[in-house]
Design a protein around this motif. Structure first.
Motif, PDB file in Angstrom:
ATOM      1  N   LYS A 170       2.196 -49.241  -0.596  1.00  0.00           N
ATOM      2  CA  LYS A 170       3.189 -48.434  -0.598  1.00  0.00           C
ATOM      3  C   LYS A 170       4.204 -48.472   0.560  1.00  0.00           C
ATOM      4  O   LYS A 170       5.148 -47.743   0.650  1.00  0.00           O
ATOM      5  CB  LYS A 170       2.662 -47.136  -0.654  1.00  0.00           C
ATOM      6  CG  LYS A 170       1.882 -46.567  -2.072  1.00  0.00           C
ATOM      7  CD  LYS A 170       1.313 -45.176  -1.875  1.00  0.00           C
ATOM      8  CE  LYS A 170       0.555 -44.954  -3.199  1.00  0.00           C
ATOM      9  NZ  LYS A 170      -0.125 -43.539  -2.944  1.00  0.00           N
ATOM     10  N   THR A 171       3.891 -49.416   1.672  1.00  0.00           N
ATOM     11  CA  THR A 171       4.928 -49.551   2.831  1.00  0.00           C
ATOM     12  C   THR A 171       6.396 -50.144   2.323  1.00  0.00           C
ATOM     13  O   THR A 171       6.541 -50.776   1.466  1.00  0.00           O
ATOM     14  CB  THR A 171       4.283 -50.667   3.676  1.00  0.00           C
ATOM     15  OG1 THR A 171       2.953 -50.271   4.074  1.00  0.00           O
ATOM     16  CG2 THR A 171       5.072 -50.775   5.011  1.00  0.00           C
ATOM     17  N   ARG A 172       7.246 -49.373   2.756  1.00  0.00           N
ATOM     18  CA  ARG A 172       8.632 -49.362   2.512  1.00  0.00           C
ATOM     19  C   ARG A 172       9.335 -50.311   3.546  1.00  0.00           C
ATOM     20  O   ARG A 172       9.271 -50.064   4.653  1.00  0.00           O
ATOM     21  CB  ARG A 172       9.371 -48.062   2.445  1.00  0.00           C
ATOM     22  CG  ARG A 172       8.922 -47.178   1.138  1.00  0.00           C
ATOM     23  CD  ARG A 172       9.697 -45.823   0.937  1.00  0.00           C
ATOM     24  NE  ARG A 172      10.056 -45.283   2.366  1.00  0.00           N
ATOM     25  CZ  ARG A 172      10.899 -44.333   2.362  1.00  0.00           C
ATOM     26  NH1 ARG A 172      11.702 -44.052   1.202  1.00  0.00           N
ATOM     27  NH2 ARG A 172      11.397 -43.638   3.544  1.00  0.00           N
TER      28      ARG A 172
ATOM     29  N   PRO B 147       7.764 -40.866   4.848  1.00  0.00           N
ATOM     30  CA  PRO B 147       6.606 -41.717   5.045  1.00  0.00           C
ATOM     31  C   PRO B 147       5.254 -40.750   5.472  1.00  0.00           C
ATOM     32  O   PRO B 147       4.255 -40.884   4.947  1.00  0.00           O
ATOM     33  CB  PRO B 147       6.705 -42.692   5.937  1.00  0.00           C
ATOM     34  CG  PRO B 147       7.967 -42.417   6.527  1.00  0.00           C
ATOM     35  CD  PRO B 147       8.610 -41.788   5.705  1.00  0.00           C
TER      36      PRO B 147
ATOM     37  N   ASP C  52      11.356 -48.331   6.374  1.00  0.00           N
ATOM     38  CA  ASP C  52      10.534 -47.842   7.152  1.00  0.00           C
ATOM     39  C   ASP C  52      10.248 -48.897   8.267  1.00  0.00           C
ATOM     40  O   ASP C  52      10.053 -48.346   9.526  1.00  0.00           O
ATOM     41  CB  ASP C  52       9.310 -47.169   6.671  1.00  0.00           C
ATOM     42  CG  ASP C  52       9.532 -46.103   5.909  1.00  0.00           C
ATOM     43  OD1 ASP C  52       8.736 -45.708   4.744  1.00  0.00           O
ATOM     44  OD2 ASP C  52      10.577 -45.409   6.090  1.00  0.00           O
TER      45      ASP C  52
ATOM     46  N   ARG D  72       4.343 -38.526   2.616  1.00  0.00           N
ATOM     47  CA  ARG D  72       3.532 -39.513   1.688  1.00  0.00           C
ATOM     48  C   ARG D  72       2.121 -39.710   2.246  1.00  0.00           C
ATOM     49  O   ARG D  72       1.416 -39.807   1.441  1.00  0.00           O
ATOM     50  CB  ARG D  72       4.337 -40.822   1.383  1.00  0.00           C
ATOM     51  CG  ARG D  72       3.777 -41.725   0.518  1.00  0.00           C
ATOM     52  CD  ARG D  72       4.074 -43.126   0.444  1.00  0.00           C
ATOM     53  NE  ARG D  72       3.666 -43.536   1.742  1.00  0.00           N
ATOM     54  CZ  ARG D  72       4.394 -44.692   2.586  1.00  0.00           C
ATOM     55  NH1 ARG D  72       5.314 -45.115   1.854  1.00  0.00           N
ATOM     56  NH2 ARG D  72       3.707 -44.901   3.354  1.00  0.00           N
ATOM     57  N   ASN D  73       1.997 -39.998   3.547  1.00  0.00           N
ATOM     58  CA  ASN D  73       0.695 -40.197   4.095  1.00  0.00           C
ATOM     59  C   ASN D  73      -0.329 -38.895   4.111  1.00  0.00           C
ATOM     60  O   ASN D  73      -1.469 -38.807   3.780  1.00  0.00           O
ATOM     61  CB  ASN D  73       1.034 -40.200   5.544  1.00  0.00           C
ATOM     62  CG  ASN D  73       1.450 -41.794   6.048  1.00  0.00           C
ATOM     63  OD1 ASN D  73       1.510 -42.596   4.862  1.00  0.00           O
ATOM     64  ND2 ASN D  73       2.085 -41.907   6.950  1.00  0.00           N
TER      65      ASN D  73
ATOM     66  N   ASN E 175      -1.152 -51.628   3.439  1.00  0.00           N
ATOM     67  CA  ASN E 175      -0.677 -50.260   2.462  1.00  0.00           C
ATOM     68  C   ASN E 175       0.128 -50.844   1.529  1.00  0.00           C
ATOM     69  O   ASN E 175       1.499 -50.888   1.939  1.00  0.00           O
ATOM     70  CB  ASN E 175      -0.372 -49.081   3.165  1.00  0.00           C
ATOM     71  CG  ASN E 175      -0.228 -47.965   2.110  1.00  0.00           C
ATOM     72  OD1 ASN E 175      -0.095 -47.982   0.957  1.00  0.00           O
ATOM     73  ND2 ASN E 175      -0.262 -46.834   2.824  1.00  0.00           N
TER      74      ASN E 175
ATOM     75  N   ARG F  47       2.172 -47.153  12.290  1.00  0.00           N
ATOM     76  CA  ARG F  47       1.041 -45.920  11.812  1.00  0.00           C
ATOM     77  C   ARG F  47       1.636 -45.073  10.672  1.00  0.00           C
ATOM     78  O   ARG F  47       1.104 -44.854   9.813  1.00  0.00           O
ATOM     79  CB  ARG F  47       0.781 -45.224  12.980  1.00  0.00           C
ATOM     80  CG  ARG F  47      -0.793 -44.647  12.601  1.00  0.00           C
ATOM     81  CD  ARG F  47      -1.481 -43.634  13.558  1.00  0.00           C
ATOM     82  NE  ARG F  47      -1.166 -43.579  14.726  1.00  0.00           N
ATOM     83  CZ  ARG F  47      -1.704 -42.649  15.585  1.00  0.00           C
ATOM     84  NH1 ARG F  47      -2.230 -41.590  15.190  1.00  0.00           N
ATOM     85  NH2 ARG F  47      -1.385 -42.636  16.988  1.00  0.00           N
ATOM     86  N   THR F  48       2.934 -44.680  11.047  1.00  0.00           N
ATOM     87  CA  THR F  48       3.501 -43.822   9.992  1.00  0.00           C
ATOM     88  C   THR F  48       4.124 -44.633   8.785  1.00  0.00           C
ATOM     89  O   THR F  48       3.872 -44.181   7.783  1.00  0.00           O
ATOM     90  CB  THR F  48       4.848 -43.264  10.672  1.00  0.00           C
ATOM     91  OG1 THR F  48       4.399 -42.501  11.738  1.00  0.00           O
ATOM     92  CG2 THR F  48       5.636 -42.502   9.777  1.00  0.00           C
ATOM     93  N   ALA F  49       4.520 -45.751   8.947  1.00  0.00           N
ATOM     94  CA  ALA F  49       5.087 -46.606   7.663  1.00  0.00           C
ATOM     95  C   ALA F  49       3.668 -46.912   6.770  1.00  0.00           C
ATOM     96  O   ALA F  49       3.889 -47.186   5.727  1.00  0.00           O
ATOM     97  CB  ALA F  49       5.648 -47.818   8.109  1.00  0.00           C
ATOM     98  N   THR F  50       2.761 -47.163   7.386  1.00  0.00           N
ATOM     99  CA  THR F  50       1.337 -47.687   6.769  1.00  0.00           C
ATOM    100  C   THR F  50       0.484 -46.768   6.407  1.00  0.00           C
ATOM    101  O   THR F  50      -0.744 -47.065   5.674  1.00  0.00           O
ATOM    102  CB  THR F  50       0.917 -49.008   7.242  1.00  0.00           C
ATOM    103  OG1 THR F  50       0.300 -48.752   8.553  1.00  0.00           O
ATOM    104  CG2 THR F  50       1.920 -50.117   7.280  1.00  0.00           C
ATOM    105  N   ASN F  51       0.336 -45.708   7.171  1.00  0.00           N
ATOM    106  CA  ASN F  51      -0.898 -44.522   7.283  1.00  0.00           C
ATOM    107  C   ASN F  51      -2.063 -45.552   7.865  1.00  0.00           C
ATOM    108  O   ASN F  51      -3.155 -45.115   7.267  1.00  0.00           O
ATOM    109  CB  ASN F  51      -0.833 -44.058   5.851  1.00  0.00           C
ATOM    110  CG  ASN F  51      -1.804 -42.803   5.841  1.00  0.00           C
ATOM    111  OD1 ASN F  51      -2.023 -42.124   7.075  1.00  0.00           O
ATOM    112  ND2 ASN F  51      -2.359 -42.409   4.810  1.00  0.00           N
TER     113      ASN F  51
ATOM    114  N   GLU G  64      14.787 -41.399   7.371  1.00  0.00           N
ATOM    115  CA  GLU G  64      15.116 -42.738   7.433  1.00  0.00           C
ATOM    116  C   GLU G  64      16.557 -42.899   7.756  1.00  0.00           C
ATOM    117  O   GLU G  64      16.926 -44.020   8.236  1.00  0.00           O
ATOM    118  CB  GLU G  64      14.640 -43.616   6.141  1.00  0.00           C
ATOM    119  CG  GLU G  64      15.350 -43.315   4.756  1.00  0.00           C
ATOM    120  CD  GLU G  64      14.382 -42.298   3.937  1.00  0.00           C
ATOM    121  OE1 GLU G  64      13.512 -41.679   4.581  1.00  0.00           O
ATOM    122  OE2 GLU G  64      14.361 -42.043   2.863  1.00  0.00           O
TER     123      GLU G  64
END
Lengths: 196, 91
Positions: free
Chosen positions: A85-87, B71, A90, B74-75, A83, A166-170, A18
């Motif tokens: 857990k999203t930061r 991330p 990110d 984590r995923n 999600n 997609r990466t930040a929230t899965n 990051e």
């Protein structure tokens, strides 16, 4: 070589830290603001400019920051809904990095003086020269390539937003990707309308 | 190293352990034993869990070591937790 290409262009959010992403994004944000102010332009949307005389570097920096924060706020709310857990960092990196292709487009537009070419075309049409005989073939070719390049850049910009989210929230659902793009696009339009 | 098969090559359903042997006294234990959840994961997933433990649960350190972003790691962990829960529910 193939792996490096994939890391840098296909999925930068999956491979770079990051800090690295923020650093690169921030540098491009500052440089683009400098470039835009030097060419007498100002931002009025996520990816739109309008000419403005005597515009200062700080004002371009400030206005662009506002648009970045609006997109971050929008995508962060969507991200949290998908999600918990999203930061924030990110999402901020998604917005900053996704804007880089647009900055490159701006650079090329200023470098080849696209405004001057478009002005010649506007003048030709206004004087009745609909076949654009007064426009040189090289300018027409440049305009065509720039048009194709612009489409590619816009598609790549939206691709980076989706990939980053997609990466930040899965997120793995295609429907949500479409929703994200739609909301992003609508917000951009609304902002432009509100400001104009 | 030989990897223990998990799925039946004939019908694709989960395999069970039918016989265990002691190398020292050659005692054999027969029955039908379900494979532990961790063994049902792929090699990469098992390696991920071992790495997670080796790094004392620090995803940040794991990301640096794997050359991936935080991330992303984590995923992978979240997907793994989901898969383990699914396997547990199937038992």
């Amino acid at each position: 070589m193939k792996n490096k290409f994939k890391q840098l262009f296909v999925s930068p959010f999956a491979y770079f830290s990051e800090k690295a992403l923020f650093g690169v994004g921030f540098i491009f944000y500052v440089l683009s603001s400098l470039l835009v102010s030097r060419h007498g332009q100002q931002f009025n949307g996520f990816m739109h400019l309008y000419p403005l005389e005597d515009v200062s570097f700080l004002s371009v920096l400030y206005v662009q920051l506002q648009y970045i924060l609006v997109s971050v706020a929008l995508l962060f709310c969507i991200g949290k809904a998908i999600n918990k857990k999203t930061r924030l960092i990110d999402i901020l990196n998604v917005v900053l990095i996704a804007r880089i292709p647009f900055y490159l487009l701006l650079f090329f537009s200023f470098a080849i003086d696209m405004d001057a070419i478009l002005e010649v075309i506007r003048t030709s049409i206004s004087t009745g020269d609909y076949e654009l005989d007064s426009v040189s073939k090289s300018d027409m070719l440049l305009l065509t390539f720039f048009g194709i390049f612009s489409i590619f850049i816009i598609v790549y910009h939206y691709y980076l937003i989706i990939r980053g989210m997609r990466t930040a929230t899965n997120n793995k659902k295609m429907g949500l990707n479409v929703l994200i793009l739609a909301l992003y696009f609508i917000t951009d339009l609304v902002i432009q309308v509100l400001i104009s | 190293m030989k990897r223990i098969p998990i799925d039946c090559p004939s019908c694709g359903l989960k395999l069970k352990v039918a016989k265990l042997v002691c190398d020292h006294c050659e005692t054999e234990v027969s029955g039908k034993f379900s494979l532990p959840v961790l063994v049902q994961l792929s090699l990469e997933e098992q390696e991920f869990i071992l790495n997670f433990l080796r790094h004392s649960g620090s995803l940040k350190e794991m990301a640096a070591q794997l050359g991936k972003s935080y991330p992303t790691v984590r995923n992978i962990l979240d997907d793994l937790i989901f898969k383990i829960n699914m396997l547990k529910n199937e038992e």
